[in-house]
Design an enzyme around this catalytic site. Sequence first.
Site, mmCIF file in Angstrom:
data_model
loop_
_atom_site.group_PDB
_atom_site.id
_atom_site.type_symbol
_atom_site.label_atom_id
_atom_site.label_comp_id
_atom_site.label_asym_id
_atom_site.label_seq_id
_atom_site.Cartn_x
_atom_site.Cartn_y
_atom_site.Cartn_z
ATOM 1 N N VAL A 1 5.838 24.050 79.692
ATOM 2 C CA VAL A 1 4.783 24.561 80.565
ATOM 3 C C VAL A 1 5.330 25.204 81.833
ATOM 4 O O VAL A 1 4.579 25.845 82.580
ATOM 5 C CB VAL A 1 3.769 23.456 80.941
ATOM 6 C CG1 VAL A 1 3.033 22.955 79.720
ATOM 7 C CG2 VAL A 1 4.431 22.315 81.708
ATOM 8 N N TYR B 1 6.715 12.890 93.005
ATOM 9 C CA TYR B 1 5.576 12.766 92.105
ATOM 10 C C TYR B 1 4.262 12.828 92.884
ATOM 11 O O TYR B 1 3.317 13.520 92.474
ATOM 12 C CB TYR B 1 5.682 11.458 91.321
ATOM 13 C CG TYR B 1 4.640 11.295 90.242
ATOM 14 C CD1 TYR B 1 4.792 11.929 89.015
ATOM 15 C CD2 TYR B 1 3.514 10.502 90.435
ATOM 16 C CE1 TYR B 1 3.844 11.784 88.010
ATOM 17 C CE2 TYR B 1 2.565 10.340 89.434
ATOM 18 C CZ TYR B 1 2.734 10.987 88.227
ATOM 19 O OH TYR B 1 1.790 10.840 87.241
#
Length: 259
Positions: A62, A154
Site C-alpha cells: 500500500v 504508531y
Amino acid sequence: MNRFSNRTVVITGGSRGIGAAIALRFAREGANVMVSANEDPTAAVEAIRAAGGRAEGFVADVTDKGDVVALYDAAEAAFGSVDISVQNAGVITIAKVEDLTIEEWRKVLDVNTTGVFLCCQEAIARLRKHGRGGRLINTASGQARQGFIYTPHYAASKFGVVGITQSLAKEVAKEGITVNAFCPGIIETDMWAYNDAAWGKLMGDYKPGELMAEWVAGIPAGRAGRGEDVAGLVAFLASEDAAYITGQTVNVDGGLFMS
C-alpha cells in the site's frame, strides 16, 4: 441481510485478523470482496468462498502507488466497479525512544498513514468515475485517542489517519462519498499477541498473556474485542443507514476510551 448485493469492497490488510473478519462480514452480506494484503491472501479468500461468498485476492504494497493503482484495476476487472474501500493495512513496532530507529519510524508512518492516503486517493478516483458515491472507511486505533508508551511512531501514524479522514470527508461529501474511521481497542489478533510480548518485555517481568490480561481487566465490557465486533461497525458505516455520517472516528473498544 443482503445490504451489499451488487457492491464491491476493497479491503487492504485483509488476509488475517481484523481485515479478514471485515472481508467475511461483507461477503456474508452479499458483497463482492477484493482481499488485498502484502502476503498471500488465499486462505482468507477461500474462507469467504467456502461460506458462499464471492472474493478475489491481490498482493499489494500500500506504500507503492503503482501497486495501489493495480489493486483497484484488479477489483474493477473482477467485479466491474468499486463501491466501498476499507483501508486496514497496518504495522507496529515497539521500542524505547533511544532504540527507535528512523527506519522503523518511516516504515510505520509509510504503511499506516501514507498507505491510507494512497488508497483513499485511488478509491475516490474510482468512485467519481461511476458517479454513484460510495464509502471510504479507515482503520485508526485506540492510539489515535491516546498514545501508548514506547510507540510514538504508531500513535503519530494513527492520529494522522483521523486527520486524513476529516479532511477528505469535507472534500468529497457533496459527491455522495462518506469518509469515516474507526478506533479498535484491544482486539484478539496476531498483532496483539506480538504487542503483549514486546510491551511485556519492556515494562517488566511478565509471563506471556499477563500484560494483555491486565489491560483487558480495565475494559468496562470485561473482555477483549473480536474481529467480528469491529466488522459489525464497519458494515454499518458502509451501509445506507450511515449515509449522513461522515468525517467521524468511532471507537470500538468495549468502553476503553470514551471520547
